[in-house]
Design an enzyme around this catalytic site. Structure first.
Site, PDB file in Angstrom:
ATOM      1  N   ASP A  49      -8.720  -3.262  -2.376  1.00 25.74           N
ATOM      2  CA  ASP A  49      -9.583  -2.396  -3.189  1.00 25.74           C
ATOM      3  C   ASP A  49      -9.449  -2.749  -4.673  1.00 25.74           C
ATOM      4  OD1 ASP A  49      -7.068  -1.333  -3.582  1.00 25.74           O
ATOM      5  OD2 ASP A  49      -7.658   0.757  -3.276  1.00 25.74           O
ATOM      6  N   SER A  50      -8.563  -3.690  -4.984  1.00 29.44           N
ATOM      7  CA  SER A  50      -8.532  -4.263  -6.341  1.00 29.44           C
ATOM      8  C   SER A  50      -9.892  -4.850  -6.696  1.00 29.44           C
ATOM      9  CB  SER A  50      -7.453  -5.349  -6.434  1.00 29.44           C
ATOM     10  OG  SER A  50      -7.599  -6.289  -5.386  1.00 29.44           O
ATOM     11  N   ASP A  88      -8.828  -3.185   2.933  1.00 30.45           N
ATOM     12  CA  ASP A  88      -8.225  -1.969   2.361  1.00 30.45           C
ATOM     13  C   ASP A  88      -9.089  -0.746   2.628  1.00 30.45           C
ATOM     14  OD1 ASP A  88      -5.785  -1.862   1.082  1.00 30.45           O
ATOM     15  OD2 ASP A  88      -6.535  -2.632  -0.827  1.00 30.45           O
ATOM     16  N   LYS A 118      -5.646  -1.768   5.756  1.00 30.20           N
ATOM     17  CA  LYS A 118      -4.439  -1.442   4.977  1.00 30.20           C
ATOM     18  C   LYS A 118      -4.639  -0.069   4.347  1.00 30.20           C
ATOM     19  CE  LYS A 118      -3.225  -3.444   0.837  1.00 30.20           C
ATOM     20  NZ  LYS A 118      -3.211  -2.271  -0.059  1.00 30.20           N
ATOM     21  N   GLU A 120      -2.381   2.956   1.779  1.00 32.18           N
ATOM     22  CA  GLU A 120      -1.220   3.166   0.915  1.00 32.18           C
ATOM     23  C   GLU A 120      -0.471   4.434   1.312  1.00 32.18           C
ATOM     24  OE1 GLU A 120      -2.302   3.071  -3.221  1.00 32.18           O
ATOM     25  OE2 GLU A 120      -3.383   1.171  -3.008  1.00 32.18           O
ATOM     26  N   GLU A 187       5.128  -3.287  -3.133  1.00 36.21           N
ATOM     27  CA  GLU A 187       4.640  -3.646  -4.476  1.00 36.21           C
ATOM     28  C   GLU A 187       5.553  -3.088  -5.572  1.00 36.21           C
ATOM     29  OE1 GLU A 187       0.479  -3.003  -5.209  1.00 36.21           O
ATOM     30  OE2 GLU A 187       0.684  -3.442  -7.358  1.00 36.21           O
TER      31      GLU A 187
HETATM   32  O1  KIV Z   1      -5.906  -4.108  -3.633  1.00 36.19           O
HETATM   33  C1  KIV Z   1      -5.205  -5.133  -3.542  1.00 36.19           C
HETATM   34  O2  KIV Z   1      -5.621  -6.240  -3.880  1.00 36.19           O
HETATM   35  C2  KIV Z   1      -3.847  -4.965  -3.036  1.00 36.19           C
HETATM   36  C3  KIV Z   1      -2.918  -6.131  -3.156  1.00 36.19           C
HETATM   37  C4  KIV Z   1      -2.629  -6.397  -4.560  1.00 36.19           C
HETATM   38  C5  KIV Z   1      -1.702  -5.957  -2.349  1.00 36.19           C
HETATM   39  O3  KIV Z   1      -3.502  -3.926  -2.560  1.00 36.19           O
END
Ligand code: KIV
Length: 275
Positions: A49-50, A88, A118, A120, A187
């Site tokens: 989600d970055s 994510d 994924k 969190e 992280e």
């Molecule tokens: O959102 C993302 O890119 C991430 C990675 C940096 C692990 O969660």
């Protein structure tokens, strides 16, 4: 198997089986062309989600939507054939209840073709992780610095740099592992804590800003390429693409002004032989 048979894609169980065998190599991708370039070299590609900050100019990841993750997830799956692609879950798509998490995780998998999701969180997400994994959804956890919680963590600082702060983070790692996650992103933690978590869990720990003590590593690809405007202290730049793009744009602008681009080799000729 014939010599021409393509190797099968990496899967969540194959990634989990790499623990103690060899380091697991992961990067992020959001688009087809980047996925195509990374794919042969990666065990796992994360559609993080970055993407909200890196590609869409958002200040944080909280505004990222399911639709954005589906669009980018499908692009990365189309651009890859070897790596295990994990997408994510965006903020507010899973925290409320295991049932909501299931509906959104299933949608991500159905509409992108990804191999898992994924999310969190540690102890507080264990019930949700178990709910998903028991229903056929491979889950990658994410503990330590969890960017979707930056408001409650008070920012993006590394976590557990004092030993008295370790216990809840270790408990998170154990809870995520016990709930059935095949892998966990760790992280922003110091090496001794990463070592402690990695030694205590059966899941594959994937470090970002978490030292070589983890079972594998991940970076945001734009950080590694030198494409994003700022670089976090834990990232290494293996290329300087931002400078290359700037240079290319400058040369193009100069040649358009000077009318040296397009040259004769870039122009269509008349098909009847006239000039
Ligand atoms: O959102 C993302 O890119 C991430 C990675 C940096 C692990 O969660």
């Amino acid at each position: 198997m014939s010599a021409h048979t393509k190797a099968k894609r990496m899967t969540a169980p194959k990634i989990r089986a790499l623990k103690g065998e060899r380091p697991v190599v992961c990067l992020t991708a959001y688009t087809t062309p980047i996925a195509q370039i990374l794919d042969p070299h990666m065990d796992l590609i994360l559609v993080g989600d970055s993407v909200g900050m890196v590609l869409h100019g958002m200040k944080n990841t909280l505004g990222v939507t399911m639709e954005m993750m589906i669009m980018h997830g499908a692009s990365v799956v189309r651009g890859s054939k070897h790596a295990c692609v994990i997408v994510d879950m965006p903020f507010a798509s899973y925290q409320e209840s295991p049932e909501l998490a299931y509906r959104n995780a299933a949608r991500l998998m159905q509409e992108t073709g990804c191999a898992g999701i994924k999310l969190e969180g540690g102890v507080e997400m264990a019930e949700t992780i178990r709910f998903l994994t028991e229903r056929g959804i491979p889950v990658m956890g994410h503990i330590g610095l969890t960017p979707q919680s930056f408001n409650s963590l008070g920012g993006y600082s590394a976590r557990g740099r004092k030993q008295e702060q370790w216990a809840p983070i270790i408990a998170d790692g154990i809870a995520v592992d016990g709930a059935g996650a095949f892998s966990t992103v760790v992280e922003g933690v110091a090496q001794p804590l990463a070592e402690e978590i990695t030694g205590k869990v059966g899941t594959v720990t994937i470090g970002i800003g978490a030292s070589p003590a983890c079972d594998g590593q991940i970076l945001v690809t734009e950080d590694l390429l030198g494409l994003y405007e700022s670089v976090p202290p834990f990232a290494k730049q293996y290329a300087h693409i931002r400078t290359d793009v700037e240079e290319a744009a400058k040369c193009y602008a100069a040649e358009v002004h000077a009318r040296t681009f397009p040259g004769p080799e870039h122009c269509y000729k008349m098909s009847d032989g006239e000039k």
